[in-house]
Enzyme design. Structure first.
Site, PDB file in Angstrom:
ATOM      1  N   ASP A 168      -6.738  -8.232   4.697  1.00  0.00           N
ATOM      2  CA  ASP A 168      -5.906  -9.058   3.811  1.00  0.00           C
ATOM      3  C   ASP A 168      -5.288 -10.254   4.544  1.00  0.00           C
ATOM      4  O   ASP A 168      -4.721 -11.146   3.905  1.00  0.00           O
ATOM      5  CB  ASP A 168      -4.789  -8.209   3.191  1.00  0.00           C
ATOM      6  CG  ASP A 168      -5.333  -7.169   2.213  1.00  0.00           C
ATOM      7  OD1 ASP A 168      -6.467  -7.340   1.721  1.00  0.00           O
ATOM      8  OD2 ASP A 168      -4.625  -6.187   1.941  1.00  0.00           O
ATOM      9  N   ARG A 178      -3.009 -14.313  -1.948  1.00  0.00           N
ATOM     10  CA  ARG A 178      -3.104 -14.556  -0.500  1.00  0.00           C
ATOM     11  C   ARG A 178      -3.725 -15.927  -0.185  1.00  0.00           C
ATOM     12  O   ARG A 178      -3.414 -16.532   0.834  1.00  0.00           O
ATOM     13  CB  ARG A 178      -3.861 -13.419   0.185  1.00  0.00           C
ATOM     14  CG  ARG A 178      -3.165 -12.063  -0.030  1.00  0.00           C
ATOM     15  CD  ARG A 178      -3.467 -11.047   1.028  1.00  0.00           C
ATOM     16  NE  ARG A 178      -3.131  -9.715   0.562  1.00  0.00           N
ATOM     17  CZ  ARG A 178      -1.909  -9.181   0.572  1.00  0.00           C
ATOM     18  NH1 ARG A 178      -0.889  -9.861   1.029  1.00  0.00           N
ATOM     19  NH2 ARG A 178      -1.703  -7.951   0.127  1.00  0.00           N
ATOM     20  N   ARG A 185     -13.883  -6.998 -10.699  1.00  0.00           N
ATOM     21  CA  ARG A 185     -14.018  -6.357  -9.380  1.00  0.00           C
ATOM     22  C   ARG A 185     -14.746  -5.014  -9.473  1.00  0.00           C
ATOM     23  O   ARG A 185     -14.633  -4.314 -10.470  1.00  0.00           O
ATOM     24  CB  ARG A 185     -12.636  -6.221  -8.735  1.00  0.00           C
ATOM     25  CG  ARG A 185     -12.018  -7.601  -8.490  1.00  0.00           C
ATOM     26  CD  ARG A 185     -10.671  -7.530  -7.854  1.00  0.00           C
ATOM     27  NE  ARG A 185     -10.730  -6.918  -6.538  1.00  0.00           N
ATOM     28  CZ  ARG A 185      -9.635  -6.568  -5.857  1.00  0.00           C
ATOM     29  NH1 ARG A 185      -8.434  -6.755  -6.386  1.00  0.00           N
ATOM     30  NH2 ARG A 185      -9.743  -6.035  -4.662  1.00  0.00           N
ATOM     31  N   SER A 219       0.826  -1.212   0.000  1.00  0.00           N
ATOM     32  CA  SER A 219       0.000   0.000   0.000  1.00  0.00           C
ATOM     33  C   SER A 219       0.858   1.259   0.000  1.00  0.00           C
ATOM     34  O   SER A 219       0.592   2.220  -0.728  1.00  0.00           O
ATOM     35  CB  SER A 219      -0.907   0.018   1.234  1.00  0.00           C
ATOM     36  OG  SER A 219      -1.822  -1.042   1.186  1.00  0.00           O
ATOM     37  N   ARG A 258     -12.687 -14.859  -1.437  1.00  0.00           N
ATOM     38  CA  ARG A 258     -11.818 -15.567  -0.485  1.00  0.00           C
ATOM     39  C   ARG A 258     -12.601 -16.416   0.505  1.00  0.00           C
ATOM     40  O   ARG A 258     -12.064 -17.397   1.036  1.00  0.00           O
ATOM     41  CB  ARG A 258     -10.918 -14.556   0.250  1.00  0.00           C
ATOM     42  CG  ARG A 258      -9.861 -13.992  -0.682  1.00  0.00           C
ATOM     43  CD  ARG A 258      -8.931 -12.997  -0.039  1.00  0.00           C
ATOM     44  NE  ARG A 258      -7.878 -12.628  -0.984  1.00  0.00           N
ATOM     45  CZ  ARG A 258      -7.114 -11.553  -0.903  1.00  0.00           C
ATOM     46  NH1 ARG A 258      -7.284 -10.700   0.099  1.00  0.00           N
ATOM     47  NH2 ARG A 258      -6.179 -11.315  -1.802  1.00  0.00           N
ATOM     48  N   ARG A 287       1.417   4.293  -3.108  1.00  0.00           N
ATOM     49  CA  ARG A 287       1.184   5.713  -2.821  1.00  0.00           C
ATOM     50  C   ARG A 287       2.437   6.532  -3.062  1.00  0.00           C
ATOM     51  O   ARG A 287       2.373   7.684  -3.515  1.00  0.00           O
ATOM     52  CB  ARG A 287       0.665   5.855  -1.379  1.00  0.00           C
ATOM     53  CG  ARG A 287      -0.783   5.363  -1.260  1.00  0.00           C
ATOM     54  CD  ARG A 287      -1.129   4.940   0.138  1.00  0.00           C
ATOM     55  NE  ARG A 287      -2.552   4.645   0.302  1.00  0.00           N
ATOM     56  CZ  ARG A 287      -3.129   3.472  -0.031  1.00  0.00           C
ATOM     57  NH1 ARG A 287      -2.409   2.487  -0.570  1.00  0.00           N
ATOM     58  NH2 ARG A 287      -4.420   3.282   0.185  1.00  0.00           N
TER      59      ARG A 287
HETATM   60  C1  S3P Z   1      -5.571  -1.411   0.000  1.00  0.00           C
HETATM   61  C2  S3P Z   1      -6.807  -1.412   0.592  1.00  0.00           C
HETATM   62  C3  S3P Z   1      -7.573  -2.643   0.852  1.00  0.00           C
HETATM   63  C4  S3P Z   1      -6.704  -3.884   0.763  1.00  0.00           C
HETATM   64  C5  S3P Z   1      -5.817  -3.863  -0.439  1.00  0.00           C
HETATM   65  C6  S3P Z   1      -4.900  -2.654  -0.397  1.00  0.00           C
HETATM   66  C7  S3P Z   1      -4.899  -0.109  -0.232  1.00  0.00           C
HETATM   67  O1  S3P Z   1      -8.608  -2.743  -0.105  1.00  0.00           O
HETATM   68  O2  S3P Z   1      -7.497  -5.043   0.768  1.00  0.00           O
HETATM   69  O3  S3P Z   1      -5.031  -5.024  -0.498  1.00  0.00           O
HETATM   70  O4  S3P Z   1      -3.676  -0.102  -0.487  1.00  0.00           O
HETATM   71  O5  S3P Z   1      -5.568   0.919  -0.145  1.00  0.00           O
HETATM   72  P1  S3P Z   1     -10.006  -1.955   0.084  1.00  0.00           P
HETATM   73  O6  S3P Z   1      -9.728  -0.513   0.055  1.00  0.00           O
HETATM   74  O7  S3P Z   1     -10.839  -2.391  -1.102  1.00  0.00           O
HETATM   75  O8  S3P Z   1     -10.565  -2.444   1.372  1.00  0.00           O
END
Ligand code: S3P
Length: 438
Positions: free
Chosen positions: A316, A389, A122, A22, A347, A26
């Site tokens: 996750d 995962r 998705r 994440s 999942r 960013r």
């Molecule tokens: C993430 C947010 C989560 C997470 C994903 C990474 C992110 O998803 O499951 O692996 O980096 O903002 P959601 O925002 O759909 O919950």
């Protein structure tokens, strides 16, 4: 590709997991939008985050790889991105796709985004809807709710208050990134706090934000380049930590893991399950993200209940927590987690189906799972369904199973944790996980 996993009696030593997924996404995006040069250390060089690098390059940012995990991004400034000459392919990466749609909502040109077979199923309407309200055109398949999508932004965007029906950092971040181009402050609230990496990094890049526990408000403004040090990914560490909690001999330490409180639900749950866990916080060196060394050794686990505001803090990690739950004494319930059905795969369905093949009974509910333990895993041939995962969680099950486990379709592990098998083998001191060409 497939994993062949043999039970291992020992897991011991210290390891570094790769950079946080994440935070890496960013860093690439904000680096591209900033004025000046952003230096990133510890960037996750896995398929998902490399998709974001390719995307910002396609939008005009100059990216230089200076060494493993070390990137220099010459920022284009908030108004300096340019129209890409081709479709941007986000591969398997939901974070790339959703955060990019947010950035693109503020760009006065057309961009087309697509993804792999999983990502194209998705939901994208959760980000498209608020961005349309801000004034962006987001069109595409299934009424503009699925990739491929085309985005044409506008400036300024309308400032909105978005009350997100899901606790999703991707939704929150997309609206905040679009908010950089709004004509006033933009607010997002969500049912429970999701990971706040965007807020931390936006602040680090000089953007003004006001937060309380239910909402965040961003004031539009320029971004100033910054140095980003990416901690290890707690979501990757979780696989190794759960394995270490189940495997008798040894003890494992994972160094410099990100312990942002919006991500540490997995540690809280493992502690509630009586795992033998030690967290040594590292001194902050001006870092926006806290980090810690985490040590784990085996103990007898007990069942627990996982739901409510805890869910976004460990969403996750649920696949691997299901493995711990099956080995724990008593009942573990996982609820309020319907979001699991729209991740890289469904999942909830995948875990109950594949664990059944390993002789472990799991009760599937619309929003979670009930698992009664302790149960024994039986080596079997199982399928990842193309979900990294799920693949890694099944590999952890294989490490404590009776007999050999074969996991099919494991190339997906490279989306987030390419070193997974090598790292487990180093800690096991043997080839516990062998990687075979399918
Ligand atoms: C993430 C947010 C989560 C997470 C994903 C990474 C992110 O998803 O499951 O692996 O980096 O903002 P959601 O925002 O759909 O919950």
């Amino acid at each position: 590709m497939r994993f062949r996993v043999r039970p291992t009696p020992r897991l011991a030593g210290a390891a570094d997991v790769p950079g946080d997924k994440s935070v890496s996404h960013r860093a690439a995006l904000l680096g591209a939008l900033a004025e000046g040069t952003t230096e990133i250390h510890g960037y996750l060089e896995a398929e998902d985050c490399l998709r974001t690098i390719t995307a910002v390059q396609a939008l005009g940012a100059e990216v230089t790889r200076k060494g493993p995990g070390q990137y220099r991004i010459a920022g284009c400034g908030r108004h300096g991105l340019r129209e890409p000459s081709n479709v941007i392919d986000c591969g398997n990466s939901g974070t790339s796709a959703r955060l990019l749609v947010g950035v693109l909502a503020g760009q006065p040109f057309w961009t087309m985004l697509t993804g792999d077979e999983s990502l194209r199923t998705r939901p994208m309407d959760r980000v498209a809807e608020p961005l349309r309200r801000m004034g962006a055109a987001v069109v595409g398949r299934a009424g503009g709710s699925k990739l491929p999508l085309a985005v044409k932004g506008t400036r300024p965007l309308r400032a909105i208050t978005h009350d997100s029906p899901v606790a999703s950092a991707q939704v929150k971040s997309a609206v905040l990134l679009a908010g950089l181009y709004a004509d006033g402050p933009v607010s997002v609230s969500e049912p429970a706090p999701s990971r706040d990496h965007s807020e931390r990094m936006l602040r680090q890049f000089g953007v003004q934000l006001v937060t309380d526990d239910r909402s965040v408000t961003l004031m539009p403004g320029d971004l100033r380049a910054s140095a980003v040090s990416v901690p290890g990914d707690i979501s990757s560490a979780a696989f190794v930590l759960v394995a270490a909690s189940l495997i008798g001999d040894g003890g494992v330490t994972i160094r410099r893991v990100g312990v942002n409180p919006t991500r540490t639900g997995v540690l809280d749950v493992l502690q509630a399950m009586s795992a033998n866990l030690r967290i040594d916080h590292l001194p902050a060196v001006g870092a926006a993200e806290p980090a810690a060394d985490i040590a784990m050794s085996a103990s007898e686990l007990k069942g627990t209940s996982i739901g409510g505001a805890l869910i976004p803090r460990l969403i996750d990690e649920i696949p691997v927590l299901a493995i711990a739950a099956a080995r724990a004494r008593g009942v573990t319930t996982i609820g309020d987690a319907a979001e699991l059905r729209v991740k890289e795969s469904d999942r909830i369905a995948a875990l109950s189906r594949e664990l059944a093949k390993m002789g472990v009974a799991v009760r599937e509910r619309p929003d979670g799972l009930t698992i009664e333990g302790p149960q024994r895993f039986r080596g079997a041939r199982v399928m990842s369904g193309g979900d990294h995962r799920v693949a890694m969680a099944l590999a952890v099950a294989g490490l404590v199973a009776d007999g050999e486990t074969v996991i099919e379709d494991t190339a997906c592990v490279a989306t987030s944790f390419p070193q997974f098998a090598v790292m487990l083998n180093a800690l096991a001191g043997t080839d516990a996980v062998t990687v075979e060409d399918a």
